[in-house]
Design an enzyme around this catalytic site. Structure first.
Site, PDB file in Angstrom:
ATOM      1  N   LYS A   1      80.262 -13.513  99.040  1.00 29.41           N
ATOM      2  CA  LYS A   1      80.043 -13.112  97.651  1.00 29.41           C
ATOM      3  C   LYS A   1      78.969 -12.044  97.613  1.00 29.41           C
ATOM      4  O   LYS A   1      77.992 -12.106  98.364  1.00 29.41           O
ATOM      5  CB  LYS A   1      79.574 -14.335  96.851  1.00 29.41           C
ATOM      6  CG  LYS A   1      79.370 -14.073  95.368  1.00 29.41           C
ATOM      7  CD  LYS A   1      80.683 -14.050  94.638  1.00 29.41           C
ATOM      8  CE  LYS A   1      80.490 -13.907  93.123  1.00 29.41           C
ATOM      9  NZ  LYS A   1      80.057 -12.577  92.691  1.00 29.41           N
TER      10      LYS A   1
ATOM     11  N   SER B   1      84.703 -11.532  83.548  1.00 27.44           N
ATOM     12  CA  SER B   1      83.394 -10.920  83.377  1.00 27.44           C
ATOM     13  C   SER B   1      82.384 -11.914  83.947  1.00 27.44           C
ATOM     14  O   SER B   1      81.759 -12.678  83.224  1.00 27.44           O
ATOM     15  CB  SER B   1      83.109 -10.636  81.900  1.00 27.44           C
ATOM     16  OG  SER B   1      81.828 -10.050  81.755  1.00 27.44           O
TER      17      SER B   1
ATOM     18  N   LEU C   1      78.091 -11.407  88.261  1.00 30.36           N
ATOM     19  CA  LEU C   1      77.500 -11.538  89.597  1.00 30.36           C
ATOM     20  C   LEU C   1      76.845 -12.897  89.877  1.00 30.36           C
ATOM     21  O   LEU C   1      75.716 -12.966  90.363  1.00 30.36           O
ATOM     22  CB  LEU C   1      76.464 -10.432  89.851  1.00 30.36           C
ATOM     23  CG  LEU C   1      76.990  -9.126  90.433  1.00 30.36           C
ATOM     24  CD1 LEU C   1      75.850  -8.115  90.577  1.00 30.36           C
ATOM     25  CD2 LEU C   1      77.662  -9.342  91.780  1.00 30.36           C
TER      26      LEU C   1
ATOM     27  N   ASN D   1      78.010  -3.057  97.282  1.00 30.16           N
ATOM     28  CA  ASN D   1      78.870  -3.048  96.107  1.00 30.16           C
ATOM     29  C   ASN D   1      78.301  -2.086  95.067  1.00 30.16           C
ATOM     30  O   ASN D   1      77.344  -2.402  94.374  1.00 30.16           O
ATOM     31  CB  ASN D   1      78.980  -4.472  95.547  1.00 30.16           C
ATOM     32  CG  ASN D   1      80.014  -4.579  94.443  1.00 30.16           C
ATOM     33  OD1 ASN D   1      80.497  -3.582  93.925  1.00 30.16           O
ATOM     34  ND2 ASN D   1      80.343  -5.801  94.081  1.00 30.16           N
TER      35      ASN D   1
ATOM     36  N   CYS E   1      79.735  -2.790  89.951  1.00 26.33           N
ATOM     37  CA  CYS E   1      79.439  -4.064  89.295  1.00 26.33           C
ATOM     38  C   CYS E   1      79.670  -3.892  87.803  1.00 26.33           C
ATOM     39  O   CYS E   1      78.730  -3.644  87.048  1.00 26.33           O
ATOM     40  CB  CYS E   1      77.995  -4.481  89.577  1.00 26.33           C
ATOM     41  SG  CYS E   1      77.662  -4.744  91.317  1.00 26.33           S
TER      42      CYS E   1
ATOM     43  N   ILE F   1      90.097  -1.123  95.335  1.00 24.03           N
ATOM     44  CA  ILE F   1      89.165  -0.887  94.242  1.00 24.03           C
ATOM     45  C   ILE F   1      88.565  -2.222  93.790  1.00 24.03           C
ATOM     46  O   ILE F   1      89.101  -3.280  94.104  1.00 24.03           O
ATOM     47  CB  ILE F   1      89.881  -0.248  93.028  1.00 24.03           C
ATOM     48  CG1 ILE F   1      91.018  -1.143  92.576  1.00 24.03           C
ATOM     49  CG2 ILE F   1      90.338   1.174  93.323  1.00 24.03           C
ATOM     50  CD1 ILE F   1      91.726  -0.764  91.279  1.00 24.03           C
TER      51      ILE F   1
END
Length: 314
Positions: A46, A71, A74, A130, A133, A195
């Site tokens: 993750k 949504s 994170l 990443n 985000c 993507i």
């Protein structure tokens, strides 16, 4: 005719190109171990921040007819949690292929802090930064800010010398493909991942006359079948624009072996599965591997390199 799915990536050999997409079935050590014991060729953690995050309020992920909307915000257990798992795995499974460690800072400074932590550790796998985000309220996607992207990569490669890739959001304009590729080609990146979810979609429950996820008034990233054409376009766009040394990981809309074949045909080297892994569990990798082998056998291909990147134009 035997079909070989062996894939070489960053100097390592994987039994097949399949892995999870970061964010799916990789929050806990138990989930990571389930991936590690599955038919997947590799796994990624993750996306980790400096400390643990609870993420956005629920419901924040909903399966919808052609994929998913989410949504998440994170949610993760923090970099130390995933780093410990990675280092323990290195020590206990020294003969195994390396894993991917994903990091995602909430600022330029945090991104660099996370990369410094990885650099200073004994981690010998592959790191993914990443830059996409889209699900954190009030925060823009870093990769849509080309100047900031260049600043982060410039500062990162002043000290980071381990294999590093970046996860990108989808781009929709040839000028943006060109501009981002021009930036990425200036750095010794191992790969780009195309993507992340297509940001800020909206799904409506007609019966309730309501959105279906709570954060951001229902706006969320789309995944699954909805995004496959966009994912394929981004894989192809960057495969044809980046230095050959920078590989492409294809992510988005992989539900069947034929979907996987399309990503590889566009130029992907590794493949990540998100929405369908969430729906089906880790058994999906056995099915996808079998289906990809069947497609290749039908077409007379014995290895992925026989057709990778060889998409025909009209």
């Amino acid at each position: 005719m035997p079909v070989d799915l062996t894939t070489t990536f960053s100097g390592h050999t994987f039994r097949n190109p399949f892995m999870n997409a970061s964010g799916v079935h990789c929050m806990t050590i138990q989930e990571l171990e389930e991936l590690d014991n599955s038919s997947a060729g590799c796994l990624i953690t993750k996306s980790a921040t400096s400390s643990e995050r609870a993420g956005n309020p629920e419901p924040r992920y909903v399966a919808v007819p052609l994929g998913s909307i989410n949504s998440m915000g994170l949610p993760n257990a923090g970099i130390d949690y995933y780093m410990k798992y990675a280092l323990d795995r290195q020590a206990n499974k020294a003969d195994s292929e390396p894993i991917f460690l994903s990091v995602a800072g909430m600022s330029v400074e945090e991104n660099l802090k996370l990369l410094r932590k990885v650099q200073d550790s004994a981690f010998n796998g592959i790191t993914e930064l990443n830059l996409s985000c889209p699900n954190v309220p009030g925060k823009p996607q870093v990769a849509y800010d080309f100047e900031t992207t260049k600043i982060i990569l410039t500062k990162a490669f002043e000290f980071f010398d381990k294999p590093l890739g970046v996860k990108l959001p989808p781009f929709f304009d040839f000028a943006h493909f060109d501009a981002m590729a021009e930036i990425l080609n200036q750095f010794p990146l191992t790969y780009v991942n195309c993507i992340n979810s297509v940001g800020n979609g909206l799904y409506i429950d007609v019966e309730k006359e309501s959105v279906v996820i709570k954060p951001k008034n229902g706006f969320g990233g789309l995944g699954g079948e909805y995004v496959k054409p966009t994912a394929l376009a981004n894989v192809r766009a960057f495969y044809t624009r980046l230095n050959p040394s920078i590989k492409v990981i294809g992510t988005g809309g992989i539900k069947t072996g034929r979907d996987a074949f399309e990503h590889l045909l566009c130029g992907a080297t590794m493949l990540q599965v998100g929405t369908q892994l969430h729906e089906e569990g880790v058994s999906i990798f056995e099915r996808l591997t079998k289906e990809l082998q069947e497609v290749m056998a039908e077409k007379g291909y014995s290895t992925i390199d026989d057709f990778r990147g060889k998409l025909n134009s009209l």
